[in-house]
Scaffold this motif. Structure first.
Motif, short mmCIF file in Angstrom:
data_model
loop_
_atom_site.label_atom_id
_atom_site.label_comp_id
_atom_site.label_asym_id
_atom_site.label_seq_id
_atom_site.Cartn_x
_atom_site.Cartn_y
_atom_site.Cartn_z
N PRO A 1 26.99 87.34 27.92
CA PRO A 1 26.19 87.30 26.69
C PRO A 1 26.71 88.26 25.61
O PRO A 1 26.66 87.93 24.42
N ARG A 2 27.22 89.41 26.02
CA ARG A 2 27.77 90.38 25.04
C ARG A 2 28.93 89.75 24.27
O ARG A 2 29.00 89.87 23.04
N TYR A 3 29.83 89.10 24.97
CA TYR A 3 30.99 88.52 24.27
C TYR A 3 30.59 87.31 23.44
O TYR A 3 31.19 87.06 22.39
N GLN B 1 18.56 89.22 25.23
CA GLN B 1 17.65 88.35 24.49
C GLN B 1 16.53 89.23 23.92
O GLN B 1 15.91 90.00 24.66
N PRO B 2 16.28 89.16 22.61
CA PRO B 2 15.17 89.96 22.06
C PRO B 2 13.83 89.55 22.68
O PRO B 2 13.47 88.37 22.68
N PRO C 1 15.08 94.98 17.22
CA PRO C 1 14.74 94.18 18.41
C PRO C 1 14.88 95.03 19.67
O PRO C 1 15.71 95.94 19.74
N LEU C 2 14.04 94.73 20.62
CA LEU C 2 14.14 95.33 21.96
C LEU C 2 14.58 94.21 22.88
O LEU C 2 13.86 93.21 23.04
N VAL C 3 15.77 94.37 23.47
CA VAL C 3 16.39 93.24 24.15
C VAL C 3 16.35 93.39 25.67
O VAL C 3 16.16 94.48 26.21
N LEU D 1 13.06 94.00 29.78
CA LEU D 1 13.47 94.90 28.71
C LEU D 1 14.40 95.97 29.29
O LEU D 1 14.02 96.67 30.23
N SER D 2 15.61 96.08 28.73
CA SER D 2 16.62 96.99 29.29
C SER D 2 17.04 98.01 28.24
O SER D 2 17.59 97.67 27.18
N MET D 3 16.81 99.26 28.55
CA MET D 3 17.14 100.33 27.61
C MET D 3 18.64 100.41 27.34
O MET D 3 19.06 100.65 26.21
#
Lengths: 228, 228
Positions: free
Chosen positions: A127-129, B103-104, B96-98, B77-79
Motif C-alpha cells: 500500500p505504501r508504494y 487506509q484513513p 487523517p488517522l490511518v 489504527l496504527s500509530m
C-alpha cells in the motif's frame, strides 16, 4: 462498502526472499556469513546467548529488523515497548530490546556505526508504494518479512513495527520527521545478543522513492552471521 | 525455558470495563453523553461520517484510544503508519488517522486542547505495573481494551499501539522522553470524523505511578458521545 479480510501472512508479490533461507527451518551454520539479497528478506534462528551480527555491507542500506520469540510468534520485538522501557526513541549499546510482553529478547551489544537507527516508522509495504505512485508490484519490507518466514515454514500472525537499522529519521523539536540518507559506512555492523531463543528477520529495504538508502536511492545487499 | 502461549484477548484481571458497554453490540444512542469510568475502558461503534467526541472531563486524564475497522479487527489504527503518513509524531487538526493498511479510519476534525498527544508509547499493561513494583493486579489500558471489546462480544486479535490523547511525552533533540502531566484543561475535547465504520475504544488510563494523569497521579473519568 465491502472489505476483504486482511491476512497478515499473505504477500502481494514474490521475490528472492522465498529462496534465500539459511536452512529449511532457519537454523544457521554458526560463523557462516549469510547474504540478504537486495530488496529481499532472510530469517534466522538465534538461540539464547548467541550473538547475531548484522552488517551494512555498503554503508548506505537500511535493514528492517524484526524478532519473534521462537516458541510463540505472538511475542515479538516491539518498538513502542522498547521506547517506554528505555525512555528514548533510539536504543544504544547495552540496551535491552524488549517484546510486547516487556521481556528482553536481545541486548544491543555492539554498534560500529554512529548509532543512528529508527524506531518510529512503519515498514514499507505494498500500500505504501501504491500511495507513492507505483502501479506494478514493488518489493517491500512487509512482504519480505512474510516471505522470509514462509521460506522457513512459518507465517507471521501480524506485521510488527520494525527496528530500522541505520534508517535516519531525524525528529525536530516540534515533532516533524524526514527521510534522510544513512550516516553509516561500509562494513558498519551491530551485534545483538539473544536473551531468548528467537527468530530474527532482516529485510534489505527496497525503498527507492526517497533517499533513505542513499542519495542515489539504490537498494543493495546486507550480510549477517551468528556466533556462539 | 518454558513459555506459555500469549493470548492477546485475555485480561489478567477484571474491572468496570466489563459492565460499562454502551449497548450489547456497542452501538451508541446518538448524542448521548457516555462515561468512561476511572481506570476503565469503553468501546463504541462509529459509522462512516459520524463524529466521535472524546472529552477530558477534568483536564488531567490521559485517554488511550484505539480504533478497529468494524468489518475486520485485524485492520486497526496504527500509530507507526500515521507517523509515516503525516511525517510528524503528533497528528494535528485536519490530519487523517490511518490503519495498518494505510487506509484513513478517522479525521482529527477538532481539538480544543493545546494539541499535545502521544503516538510513541505503548499502552500500560500488567507486565508494566509488575516492573513498576506492583505485586497485586493493577488496572491497565491493555486489559481495559480487552474487556471493553469483550463487553460488546468481541476480542482483539492483537493489542495495537494506542493514540494517547492528552498524554504529554516531550521528545528532546537527542531523543530522550519523559512522562509529564497533561497540558489540557477540564472540558477539552477532540472530535474524530469516521471515514469507515469503526469500533473505537477509549481507556481512562489508570497510570498512578508517574505524573501523566496529573501531579497528584489520580486517574479519573472521561466522557464521549457520537453525533450524526
Amino acid at each position: 462498502m465491502t472489505t476483504s479480510l486482511y491476512d497478515p501472512a499473505k504477500p502481494a508479490g514474490q521475490n528472492d526472499s522465498l529462496t534465500s533461507a539459511v536452512s529449511p527451518d532457519g537454523t544457521p551454520s554458526l560463523g557462516t556469513r549469510y547474504r540478504v539479497p537486495p530488496r529481499s528478506g532472510v530469517a534466522v534462528r538465534v538461540k539464547a546467548g548467541q550473538l547475531l551480527w548484522v552488517e551494512n555491507t555498503h554503508g548506505t542500506q537500511v535493514c528492517d529488523f524484526w524478532a519473534f520469540l521462537a516458541a510463540d510468534l505472538k511475542q515479538f520485538l516491539s518498538m513502542s515497548h522498547c521506547r517506554t522501557w528505555l525512555q528514548r526513541v533510539m536504543p544504544q549499546i547495552g540496551d535491552p530490546l524488549v517484546s510486547n510482553l516487556r521481556q528482553p529478547l536481545f541486548i544491543l551489544e555492539e554498534d560500529t556505526s554512529p548509532g543512528v537507527h529508527d524506531t518510529i516508522m512503519s515498514c514499507c509495504d505494498w500500500p505504501r508504494y501504491q500511495l507513492l505512485g507505483c502501479t506494478e508490484y514493488h518489493d517491500n519490507c512487509a512482504d519480505n518479512l512474510r516471505m522470509a518466514l514462509q521460506a522457513i515454514g512459518l507465517s507471521p500472525p501480524l506485521i510488527p513495527d520494525p527496528f530500522n537499522l541505520w534508517m535516519n529519521i531525524p525528529i525536530t523539536q516540534d515533532g516533524h520527521t524526514s527521510f534522510e540518507p544513512t550516516v553509516s559506512s561500509a562494513g558498519d555492523r551491530v551485534a545483538l545478543r539473544a536473551e531468548q531463543d528467537c527468530i530474527a528477520v532482516m529485510s534489505a529495504c527496497p525503498q527507492d522513492k526517497n533517499p533513505i538508502n542513499g542519495h542515489d536511492a539504490m537498494p543493495t545487499e546486507l550480510h549477517f552471521w551468528v556466533e556462539a
